[in-house]
Scaffold this active site. Structure first.
Site, mmCIF file in Angstrom:
data_model
loop_
_atom_site.group_PDB
_atom_site.id
_atom_site.type_symbol
_atom_site.label_atom_id
_atom_site.label_comp_id
_atom_site.label_asym_id
_atom_site.label_seq_id
_atom_site.Cartn_x
_atom_site.Cartn_y
_atom_site.Cartn_z
ATOM 1 N N HIS A 138 42.384 -24.980 67.704
ATOM 2 C CA HIS A 138 41.599 -23.867 67.174
ATOM 3 C C HIS A 138 40.142 -24.189 67.421
ATOM 4 O O HIS A 138 39.780 -25.348 67.648
ATOM 5 C CB HIS A 138 41.888 -23.627 65.682
ATOM 6 N N ASP A 152 45.038 -35.431 57.001
ATOM 7 C CA ASP A 152 44.279 -34.419 57.749
ATOM 8 C C ASP A 152 43.048 -34.128 56.896
ATOM 9 O O ASP A 152 43.175 -33.528 55.824
ATOM 10 C CB ASP A 152 45.150 -33.173 57.938
ATOM 11 N N HIS A 206 38.496 -23.409 60.863
ATOM 12 C CA HIS A 206 39.142 -22.545 61.852
ATOM 13 C C HIS A 206 38.053 -21.569 62.267
ATOM 14 O O HIS A 206 37.853 -20.530 61.644
ATOM 15 C CB HIS A 206 40.351 -21.819 61.251
ATOM 16 N N ASP A 225 31.672 -20.837 31.798
ATOM 17 C CA ASP A 225 30.391 -20.788 32.511
ATOM 18 C C ASP A 225 30.212 -21.898 33.536
ATOM 19 O O ASP A 225 29.092 -22.324 33.808
ATOM 20 C CB ASP A 225 29.187 -20.654 31.562
ATOM 21 N N ARG A 254 51.158 -36.020 63.027
ATOM 22 C CA ARG A 254 50.177 -35.179 63.734
ATOM 23 C C ARG A 254 49.004 -36.079 64.088
ATOM 24 O O ARG A 254 48.653 -36.985 63.311
ATOM 25 C CB ARG A 254 49.726 -33.997 62.872
ATOM 26 N N HIS A 263 50.372 -27.560 55.302
ATOM 27 C CA HIS A 263 49.144 -27.491 54.506
ATOM 28 C C HIS A 263 49.348 -28.090 53.114
ATOM 29 O O HIS A 263 48.912 -27.555 52.105
ATOM 30 C CB HIS A 263 48.620 -26.055 54.445
ATOM 31 N N GLU A 305 45.038 -35.550 65.565
ATOM 32 C CA GLU A 305 44.075 -34.470 65.805
ATOM 33 C C GLU A 305 42.681 -35.023 66.076
ATOM 34 O O GLU A 305 42.171 -35.846 65.308
ATOM 35 C CB GLU A 305 44.008 -33.563 64.569
ATOM 36 N N GLU A 351 45.596 -30.917 68.439
ATOM 37 C CA GLU A 351 46.335 -31.433 67.296
ATOM 38 C C GLU A 351 47.846 -31.233 67.375
ATOM 39 O O GLU A 351 48.432 -30.546 66.546
ATOM 40 C CB GLU A 351 45.792 -30.840 65.991
ATOM 41 N N HIS A 378 53.204 -25.126 64.961
ATOM 42 C CA HIS A 378 51.830 -24.596 64.987
ATOM 43 C C HIS A 378 51.246 -24.674 66.382
ATOM 44 O O HIS A 378 51.839 -25.252 67.291
ATOM 45 C CB HIS A 378 50.952 -25.313 63.948
ATOM 46 N N ASP A 418 37.291 -32.316 61.679
ATOM 47 C CA ASP A 418 38.712 -32.004 61.419
ATOM 48 C C ASP A 418 39.562 -33.030 62.166
ATOM 49 O O ASP A 418 39.762 -32.904 63.371
ATOM 50 C CB ASP A 418 39.006 -30.572 61.902
ATOM 51 N N TYR A 421 57.499 -32.697 63.449
ATOM 52 C CA TYR A 421 57.914 -32.686 62.047
ATOM 53 C C TYR A 421 59.439 -32.636 62.052
ATOM 54 O O TYR A 421 60.021 -31.598 62.405
ATOM 55 C CB TYR A 421 57.291 -31.485 61.327
#
Ligand code: GLY
Ligand code: MN
Ligand code: MN
Length: 445
Positions: free
Chosen positions: A360, A266, A367, A47, A411, A249, A413, A390, A356, A277, A394
């Protein structure tokens, strides 16, 4: 140590919610209606529920914050165009889970024209009698089932004069186009989400030490979000040390941070449902190695150039192509790619290191919604749109890569609003040059 509280921006006013509904209804053909359910609570286990988060389109049109509500828009209805169904008042349940707004509160506090509770859902078919087209989110099974029920009920009463809808149409793209351009009130909330997110990244930089765990930096980040009233991350916080930064991710956040590695974070806070972001990549011990810095500066130069290129009339595709060109040139310079720039671009050789896209949309969803292409072409930016920039690199841990670069993921961003003149960066309060990051981290030691 806590940072200074920030001044809270005003929430979206009822007038603005009403104006959004008007703009949406103005696009619909005569004789149509809108059915839009909000989010429901989801069970986590037994619950316990997952924290409730309102459905973004529903929030955009009315701001009503409870689960299990339904917004009905009835353009042209004399008795009121905006009708809400919501959880019924129930003293026993309210003793456990808190006061419910109820239909009276919905009208009084949220500017809706009329409201019923969910035990009165049988009134829905009367409201929709004679509306030939029902606009609803076609991807939402609950909305579809409801619309089918309404059609069935009205069809069954046809001999008594009821008129059932003859078609269902998708409301989502119409709402999403409205959401793409942010109002001043929305931008104030997004500035705030950006500022909180920036403070959180600064806090994580200060707290970084070899031997700490990735989740301990996550704790620093999320502490700062909640401290400033961004009550949840806008998406799962990513803290990737060393080669974990190459997993786009990565959300395990369970590894130990090693001396000499970089860590990629990130993370963005959600304030009043609007997302920040931000990604920053920094040395766990506060000092970049020469090869880390060389690679970092390639990503940084690409990022800064793309941020500076944001202006009305440019496109996401143009921004991405600029980034790809800059990254490719940098990779050639560092010996990670061989050959001439144009030939490497033609062969898309960068794809081994950059999978990538560069941007976005950003808003109520990280997103965010809104079309990326119009008539097959990348969409031109317009004032009020908000996007991320961003770029990243890699570098695989592979035999043909110089040892000093293997397993590095970087990265950077930022979040940018398109303004009449160019762009406004919402996330500028966290440093991003290698020198500025080192200075902040050393001041914390
Ligand atoms: N955090 C998800 C993204 O940057 O797109
Ligand atoms: Mn992003
Ligand atoms: Mn991100």
């Amino acid at each position: 140590m806590h940072s200074e509280p920030l001044a809270r921006p005003a929430p979206i006013a009822n007038d603005e919610f009403a104006a959004r509904r008007e703009r949406l209804m103005a696009e619909l053909p005569e004789g149509s209606a809108v059915l839009l359910p909000g989010a429901t609570l989801k069970t986590r286990n037994h619950d316990s529920d997952y924290p409730f988060r309102q459905q973004s389109d529903f929030h955009y049109l009315c701001g009503f914050p409870e689960p299990d509500a339904l917004l009905v828009l009835l353009p042209g209805r004399d008795a009121g165009e905006a009708v809400l169904y919501c959880q019924e008042k129930d003293p026993e349940k309210e003793a456990w889970t808190g006061i419910r707004i109820g239909p009276e509160g919905a009208v009084r506090d949220y500017g809706l024209d009329e409201a019923f509770d969910n035990t009165e859902l049988e009134t829905l078919s009367e409201l929709l009698d004679g509306r030939h087209t029902l606009y609803l989110p076609l991807a939402d099974a609950q909305a579809m089932a409801l619309a089918d029920d309404v059609r069935g009920e009205l069809s069954a009463r046809a001999r008594r004069g009821a008129v059932a809808p003859t078609s269902f149409a998708d409301i989502s793209p119409l709402i999403h186009e409205l959401r793409l351009t942010k109002s001043e009130a929305e931008l104030a909330l997004m500035r705030h989400a950006g500022e909180i997110s920036a403070l959180a990244h600064c806090r994580a930089m200060r707290a970084s030490r070899p031997g700490r765990y990735e989740y301990q930096l996550q704790a620093e980040i999320e502490h700062e979000f909640v401290w400033h009233g961004a009550r949840a991350p806008a998406y799962g916080t990513i803290v990737g040390g060393g080669a974990n930064a190459c997993v786009l991710h990565y959300v395990e956040n369970g590894a130990r941070l090693a001396d000499g590695d970089l860590v990629l974070i990130d993370a963005g806070g959600e304030f009043d449902l609007y997302a920040g972001d931000i990604t920053r990549t920094f040395p766990v011990n506060g000092r970049f190695t020469p090869s880390q810095r060389a690679l970092y500066d390639v990503v940084l130069a690409a990022e800064e150039r793309a941020v500076a290129a944001v202006r009305p009339g440019t496109t996401l595709a143009a921004l991405h192509q600029g980034v790809v060109r800059d990254l490719t040139a940098g990779l050639i310079e560092l010996g990670l790619l061989e050959g001439e720039l144009e030939a490497c671009l033609e062969a898309e050789a960068y794809r081994r290191f950059y999978l990538h896209s560069t941007s976005h949309w950003l808003g109520l969803d990280v997103h965010d919604v809104g079309r990326y292409k119009v008539e097959g072409e990348s969409r031109s930016l317009e004032p009020g749109m908000v996007l991320t920039i961003e770029p990243g690199l890699y570098i695989p841990d592979a035999d043909d890569i110089p040892v000093a670069f293997r397993g590095i993921g970087i990265r950077i961003e930022d979040d940018v609003v398109v303004t009449a003149e160019g762009g406004e960066v919402l996330t500028a309060k966290v440093p991003k040059s290698a020198d500025a990051i080192e200075a902040l981290m050393q001041a914390a030691d």
